[in-house]
Write a protein that holds these residues in place. Structure first.
Motif, PDB file in Angstrom:
ATOM      1  N   ALA A  19       0.832  -1.206   0.000  1.00 37.09           N
ATOM      2  CA  ALA A  19       0.000   0.000   0.000  1.00 37.09           C
ATOM      3  C   ALA A  19       0.869   1.259   0.000  1.00 37.09           C
ATOM      4  N   GLY A  20       2.020   1.181   0.686  1.00 31.41           N
ATOM      5  CA  GLY A  20       2.906   2.333   0.752  1.00 31.41           C
ATOM      6  C   GLY A  20       3.448   2.751  -0.594  1.00 31.41           C
ATOM      7  N   ARG A  21       3.498   1.832  -1.549  1.00 32.16           N
ATOM      8  CA  ARG A  21       3.995   2.177  -2.881  1.00 32.16           C
ATOM      9  C   ARG A  21       3.019   3.060  -3.641  1.00 32.16           C
ATOM     10  N   ARG A  22       1.786   3.150  -3.147  1.00 35.71           N
ATOM     11  CA  ARG A  22       0.766   3.959  -3.814  1.00 35.71           C
ATOM     12  C   ARG A  22       0.480   5.255  -3.061  1.00 35.71           C
ATOM     13  N   THR A  23       1.307   5.548  -2.070  1.00 31.65           N
ATOM     14  CA  THR A  23       1.134   6.774  -1.291  1.00 31.65           C
ATOM     15  C   THR A  23       2.422   7.576  -1.336  1.00 31.65           C
ATOM     16  N   PRO A  24       2.340   8.883  -1.065  1.00 31.47           N
ATOM     17  CA  PRO A  24       3.569   9.688  -1.040  1.00 31.47           C
ATOM     18  C   PRO A  24       4.443   9.421   0.168  1.00 31.47           C
ATOM     19  N   VAL A  25       3.895   8.726   1.185  1.00 33.14           N
ATOM     20  CA  VAL A  25       4.659   8.422   2.397  1.00 33.14           C
ATOM     21  C   VAL A  25       5.508   7.179   2.147  1.00 33.14           C
ATOM     22  N   PRO A  26       6.809   7.224   2.403  1.00 40.19           N
ATOM     23  CA  PRO A  26       7.651   6.043   2.202  1.00 40.19           C
ATOM     24  C   PRO A  26       7.147   4.845   2.995  1.00 40.19           C
ATOM     25  N   ALA A  27       7.233   3.662   2.395  1.00 39.40           N
ATOM     26  CA  ALA A  27       6.731   2.443   3.029  1.00 39.40           C
ATOM     27  C   ALA A  27       7.347   2.181   4.403  1.00 39.40           C
ATOM     28  N   PRO A  28       8.659   2.404   4.613  1.00 38.34           N
ATOM     29  CA  PRO A  28       9.215   2.160   5.949  1.00 38.34           C
ATOM     30  C   PRO A  28       8.520   2.951   7.047  1.00 38.34           C
ATOM     31  N   LEU A  29       8.123   4.183   6.754  1.00 35.61           N
ATOM     32  CA  LEU A  29       7.456   4.992   7.767  1.00 35.61           C
ATOM     33  C   LEU A  29       6.053   4.464   8.055  1.00 35.61           C
ATOM     34  N   LEU A  30       5.343   4.027   7.019  1.00 32.22           N
ATOM     35  CA  LEU A  30       4.021   3.445   7.235  1.00 32.22           C
ATOM     36  C   LEU A  30       4.121   2.176   8.078  1.00 32.22           C
ATOM     37  N   LEU A  31       5.137   1.386   7.829  1.00 35.91           N
ATOM     38  CA  LEU A  31       5.304   0.138   8.575  1.00 35.91           C
ATOM     39  C   LEU A  31       5.617   0.409  10.042  1.00 35.91           C
ATOM     40  N   VAL A  32       6.475   1.388  10.297  1.00 34.62           N
ATOM     41  CA  VAL A  32       6.778   1.740  11.686  1.00 34.62           C
ATOM     42  C   VAL A  32       5.530   2.259  12.388  1.00 34.62           C
ATOM     43  N   ALA A  33       4.776   3.121  11.705  1.00 36.82           N
ATOM     44  CA  ALA A  33       3.545   3.655  12.299  1.00 36.82           C
ATOM     45  C   ALA A  33       2.540   2.545  12.574  1.00 36.82           C
ATOM     46  N   ALA A  34       2.414   1.603  11.636  1.00 33.37           N
ATOM     47  CA  ALA A  34       1.499   0.487  11.848  1.00 33.37           C
ATOM     48  C   ALA A  34       1.945  -0.368  13.023  1.00 33.37           C
ATOM     49  N   GLY A  35       3.250  -0.596  13.137  1.00 34.29           N
ATOM     50  CA  GLY A  35       3.751  -1.363  14.272  1.00 34.29           C
ATOM     51  C   GLY A  35       3.462  -0.682  15.593  1.00 34.29           C
ATOM     52  N   LEU A  36       3.638   0.640  15.633  1.00 35.58           N
ATOM     53  CA  LEU A  36       3.335   1.390  16.854  1.00 35.58           C
ATOM     54  C   LEU A  36       1.860   1.286  17.206  1.00 35.58           C
ATOM     55  N   ALA A  37       0.997   1.394  16.191  1.00 38.29           N
ATOM     56  CA  ALA A  37      -0.444   1.325  16.451  1.00 38.29           C
ATOM     57  C   ALA A  37      -0.864  -0.059  16.923  1.00 38.29           C
ATOM     58  N   VAL A  38      -0.337  -1.090  16.261  1.00 39.56           N
ATOM     59  CA  VAL A  38      -0.727  -2.461  16.614  1.00 39.56           C
ATOM     60  C   VAL A  38      -0.207  -2.845  17.990  1.00 39.56           C
ATOM     61  N   SER A  39       0.953  -2.307  18.386  1.00 37.56           N
ATOM     62  CA  SER A  39       1.538  -2.683  19.675  1.00 37.56           C
ATOM     63  C   SER A  39       0.672  -2.266  20.854  1.00 37.56           C
ATOM     64  N   SER A  40      -0.200  -1.283  20.640  1.00 37.67           N
ATOM     65  CA  SER A  40      -1.064  -0.817  21.734  1.00 37.67           C
ATOM     66  C   SER A  40      -2.397  -1.538  21.774  1.00 37.67           C
ATOM     67  N   VAL A  41      -2.646  -2.440  20.831  1.00 39.45           N
ATOM     68  CA  VAL A  41      -3.904  -3.185  20.797  1.00 39.45           C
ATOM     69  C   VAL A  41      -3.841  -4.328  21.813  1.00 39.45           C
ATOM     70  N   PRO A  42      -4.840  -4.444  22.702  1.00 40.26           N
ATOM     71  CA  PRO A  42      -4.816  -5.538  23.688  1.00 40.26           C
ATOM     72  C   PRO A  42      -4.835  -6.903  23.010  1.00 40.26           C
ATOM     73  N   GLY A  43      -4.061  -7.789  23.548  1.00 43.31           N
ATOM     74  CA  GLY A  43      -4.031  -9.157  23.034  1.00 43.31           C
ATOM     75  C   GLY A  43      -2.991  -9.413  21.976  1.00 43.31           C
ATOM     76  N   VAL A  44      -2.364  -8.360  21.473  1.00 40.12           N
ATOM     77  CA  VAL A  44      -1.320  -8.551  20.454  1.00 40.12           C
ATOM     78  C   VAL A  44      -0.061  -9.083  21.133  1.00 40.12           C
ATOM     79  N   PRO A  45       0.477 -10.201  20.647  1.00 44.12           N
ATOM     80  CA  PRO A  45       1.675 -10.761  21.297  1.00 44.12           C
ATOM     81  C   PRO A  45       2.879  -9.848  21.130  1.00 44.12           C
ATOM     82  N   GLU A  46       3.795  -9.958  22.064  1.00 46.78           N
ATOM     83  CA  GLU A  46       5.013  -9.157  21.986  1.00 46.78           C
ATOM     84  C   GLU A  46       6.010  -9.779  21.009  1.00 46.78           C
ATOM     85  N   PHE A  47       6.684  -8.919  20.283  1.00 48.30           N
ATOM     86  CA  PHE A  47       7.702  -9.365  19.337  1.00 48.30           C
ATOM     87  C   PHE A  47       9.042  -8.777  19.771  1.00 48.30           C
ATOM     88  N   ALA A  48       9.595  -9.273  20.851  1.00 52.04           N
ATOM     89  CA  ALA A  48      10.876  -8.758  21.338  1.00 52.04           C
ATOM     90  C   ALA A  48      11.989  -9.157  20.373  1.00 52.04           C
TER      91      ALA A  48
END
Length: 530
Positions: A19-48
Motif C-alpha cells: 500500500a505504501g507504494r501507492r502513497t507519497p509516504v515512504p513504506a518504511p514509515l508506514l510500517l513503523v507507524a502500523a507497528g506502533l499502532a498495533v503494539s497498543s492493541v490488547p491481546g497482540v503478542p510481543e515481538f521482542a
C-alpha cells in the motif's frame, strides 16, 4: 512454537508495504507507524527483538541484496567519502553521543553512555536510499548513502563491543579497542576475499538454476558465520563477497540471473517490510521497566539525544566534505566539486533502523550479578532515536530535496547513453552473426537467419524509440504500444492452450511447457521495451 503471530507479521507487513507504494509516504514509515499502532492493541503478542536472530539471520541477506544491487565501480570512485562516513562518522558519533548522554543523564556511567553512542551511531540507509531513488537524487549521493549503509554496521558493532567490554569491567584499553577494530575490519575483508573467488567459481560450474539459487541463498549466511567464527566482521565479509558476485554476475547462466533476481527481490521485500514493522512493535518491550527514568525526565533525555544525533552528523559531514578538497589538490583534480546542498541532504539522511535496536537488545541484563547500569534507559533512548529519525527526517527528506532543487538524474541523457551502448553491441553481434553464418556448419534456412537479424534490429531500435514522440491518441510511446500488443497476442495464445487442456486435447504437463515458453517470450518483450 506458535507460528500464527509470525505469519500475521509477515503478511501484514507485506500488505502495508504494498500500500505504501501507492502513497507519497515512504513504506518504511508506514510500517513503523502500523507497528506502533498495533503494539497498543490488547491481546497482540510481543515481538521482542532477539539479537541472536536479527544479526546473523536478518542482517546478512539484507546486506547481500544491497551490495549485489550496488556498483563496485561507483563505490570505488566514492571510496573516500564512503569511508569517512561509514568509519569516521560512526566513531565520532559514538563518542559525541556518548559524552552528551553522560553529561545529560544523571548517574549514567560514561562507559554505559558510550555503549548508547555506539548503538545509535550507524544510520540505516534503507529508507534513505528508497527515498533517493523515488525523488531522483544525483547518483553520487545515492552511491554514498548506499556505501555507508553497507559498512557502517561493522564499525558500530565493533565500537559497541569495545564499549561494552569497558562497561562490564573487562579492562579494555584504547590500544585494545583499536586492535579489536583492526582485527574485525581486516579479518572481515580478508574472509570475504578468500571466499569470493571459490564461491563464484562454484556458481559458474553449477549447471542447474535451482542449485545455483540455493547456493545464492546460503552465501550471505555462510560468509557471515565464517567471519564471526574467527571474531572478524561478518558484515564486511558479506559485503565483499556480494560486491564481487554482483560485479561478475554476467558470467552466470542467464536462467540463474533471471530466477535469482526474482528470488532476492522477494526476500528483500519480505525482510525489509517485517523489520520496519518490528521496530514499531517494540514499544511495549521498551516501555516496560523504565523505573526511575519514566515521565518528563525520560522524554527530555530522548529529545536531547535525538538532537545530538542529528547535529553530530552535520558537524561531521560538512568538514569531511569540504576540508579534504581544501587541503589536497589531488582530491580537487580527481573528484567533482561537492555542493552545500548535497552535503545537507547527506547530513539529513541519517535515519536509524533495526540494527541499532538489535544491538541495544544484546546488552546483557546483569554485570557481575548486578543490573547493567541504565540498560532500560539505553533501550528507550535507542527506540526513540530510531522512531524520531525515521518519522521526522524520513517525512521531511522528500520535500527538502524538492525545495533544494538538486540536479537529479537526466533520463534523456541516460536513454541516449543506453542507445549508443546498444548500437555498439548490436554492430558486434551482427558481425558475429555474419561470421557464423559464413561457416557451413551453421547453415540456416533463410527465414530463420532473417529472424535472428530481425530480433537484433528490434533490440537496437527499441531504445531509440523511447526518445520518440508519444502516440497523440493514447499517450503511449512506441515501446509501450509494442509491449501491450505483444502481451495481447501472448494472452490470446495462452487462452487457447488452457482451453485445449480443459478439452483434454493436451495434458497439464504439456500446458506447463507451453506456458513457460510464452512466459519467457513475454518477459523478453517486456525487457526489450524497458
Amino acid at each position: 512454537m506458535d507460528v500464527m503471530p509470525l505469519l500475521l507479521l509477515v503478511a501484514g507487513s507485506a500488505v502495508i508495504a504494498a500500500a505504501g507504494r501507492r502513497t507519497p509516504v515512504p513504506a518504511p514509515l508506514l510500517l513503523v507507524a502500523a507497528g506502533l499502532a498495533v503494539s497498543s492493541v490488547p491481546g497482540v503478542p510481543e515481538f521482542a527483538l532477539d539479537p541472536h536472530i536479527v544479526l546473523p539471520l536478518l542482517l546478512p541477506p539484507l546486506l547481500h541484496t544491497a551490495a549485489t544491487d550496488s556498483s563496485y565501480l561507483d563505490l570505488r570512485a566514492q571510496l573516500r567519502p564512503v569511508a569517512l562516513l561509514s568509519v569516521g562518522y560512526v566513531l565520532f558519533a559514538t563518542v559525541a553521543v556518548g559524552w552528551a548522554a553522560y553529561l545529560i543523564v544523571p548517574g549514567l556511567p560514561l562507559t554505559a553512555a558510550l555503549v548508547l553512542g555506539a548503538v545509535v551511531a550507524p544510520p540505516d540507509a534503507v529508507a534513505a536510499t528508497a527515498i533517493a531513488r523515488r525523488v531522483g537524487l544525483p547518483s553520487r549521493i545515492t552511491t554514498i548513502l548506499q556505501g555507508e549503509s553497507l559498512v557502517n554496521d561493522a564499525t558500530a558493532i565493533t565500537a559497541y563491543r569495545v564499549a561494552l567490554a569497558a562497561a562490564v569491567g573487562e579492562g579494555a584499553t584504547w590500544a585494545e579497542g583499536v586492535g579489536d577494530f583492526l582485527l574485525a575490519a581486516v579479518g572481515g575483508i580478508g574472509i570475504g576475499l578468500l571466499l569470493m573467488v571459490p564461491i563464484h567459481w562454484l556458481r559458474t560450474r553449477l549447471k542447474e538454476a535451482l542449485l545455483q539459487n540455493t547456493l545464492s541463498l546460503l552465501i550471505p549466511f555462510a560468509a557471515y558465520a565464517v567471519a564471526e567464527e574467527v571474531h572478524a566482521s561478518g558484515v564486511l565479509a558479506v559485503v565483499v563477497v556480494a560486491l564481487y558476485l554482483g560485479h561478475r554476475a554476467w558470467e552466470v547462466d542467464f536462467a540463474t540471473r533471471l530466477q535469482e533476481e526474482a528470488v532476492w527481490k522477494m526476500v528483500a521485500f519480505v525482510l525489509e517490510s517485517s523489520v520496519f514493522a518490528l521496530i514499531g512493535l517494540q514499544l511495549p518491550v521498551v516501555l516496560r521497566g523504565l523505573g526511575d527514568y519514566e515521565g518528563v525526565d525520560a522524554a527530555w533525555y530522548a529529545v536531547a539525544v535525538f538532537v545530538v544525533v542529528v547535529v553530530a552528523r552535520f558537524v561531521w559531514v560538512y568538514p569531511a566534505t569540504f576540508l579534504p578538497r581544501a587541503l589536497s589538490p589531488r582530491i580537487r583534480k580527481r573528484e567533482d566539486n561537492p555542493t552545500w546542498k548535497g552535503a545537507f541532504i547527506i547530513s539529513w539522511a541519517g535515519m536509524r533502523g533495526v540494527v541499532s535496536l538489535a544491538i541495544a537488545f544484546s546488552i546483557p541484563m546483569t554485570v557481575h550479578g548486578e543490573d547493567f547500569p541504565g540498560r532500560n534507559l539505553i533501550l528507550f533512548l535507542t527506540f526513540t532515536t530510531v522512531i524520531g529519525t525515521l518519522v521526522i527526517q524520513g517525512l521531511t527528506l522528500p520535500p527538502l530535496i524538492r525545495l533544494l532543487r538538486l540536479p537529479g538524474r537526466d533520463p534523456q541523457a541516460e536513454t541516449l547513453a543506453e542507445a549508443n551502448a546498444q548500437a555498439q553491441a548490436s554492430r558486434a553481434a551482427e558481425q558475429r552473426l555474419d561470421a557464423l553464418l559464413a561457416d557451413e556448419r551453421n547453415a540456416l534456412p533463410q527465414p530463420l537467419a532473417d529472424r535472428l537479424r530481425t530480433v537484433l534490429e528490434r533490440r537496437r531500435n527499441a531504445v531509440w524509440e523511447r526518445l520518440g514522440q508519444p502516440n497523440p491518441i493514447t499517450g503511449e510511446t512506441a515501446d509501450d504500444t509494442y509491449r501491450r500488443l505483444a502481451r495481447e497476442m501472448i494472452g490470446a495464445e495462452r487462452e487457447v492452450f488452457v482451453r485445449l487442456r480443459d478439452l483434454r486435447y493436451i495434458d497439464d504437463e504439456m500446458l506447463r511447457t507451453l506456458l513457460r515458453r510464452l512466459d519467457l517470450e513475454e518477459a523478453a518483450a517486456y525487457r526489450e521495451a524497458t
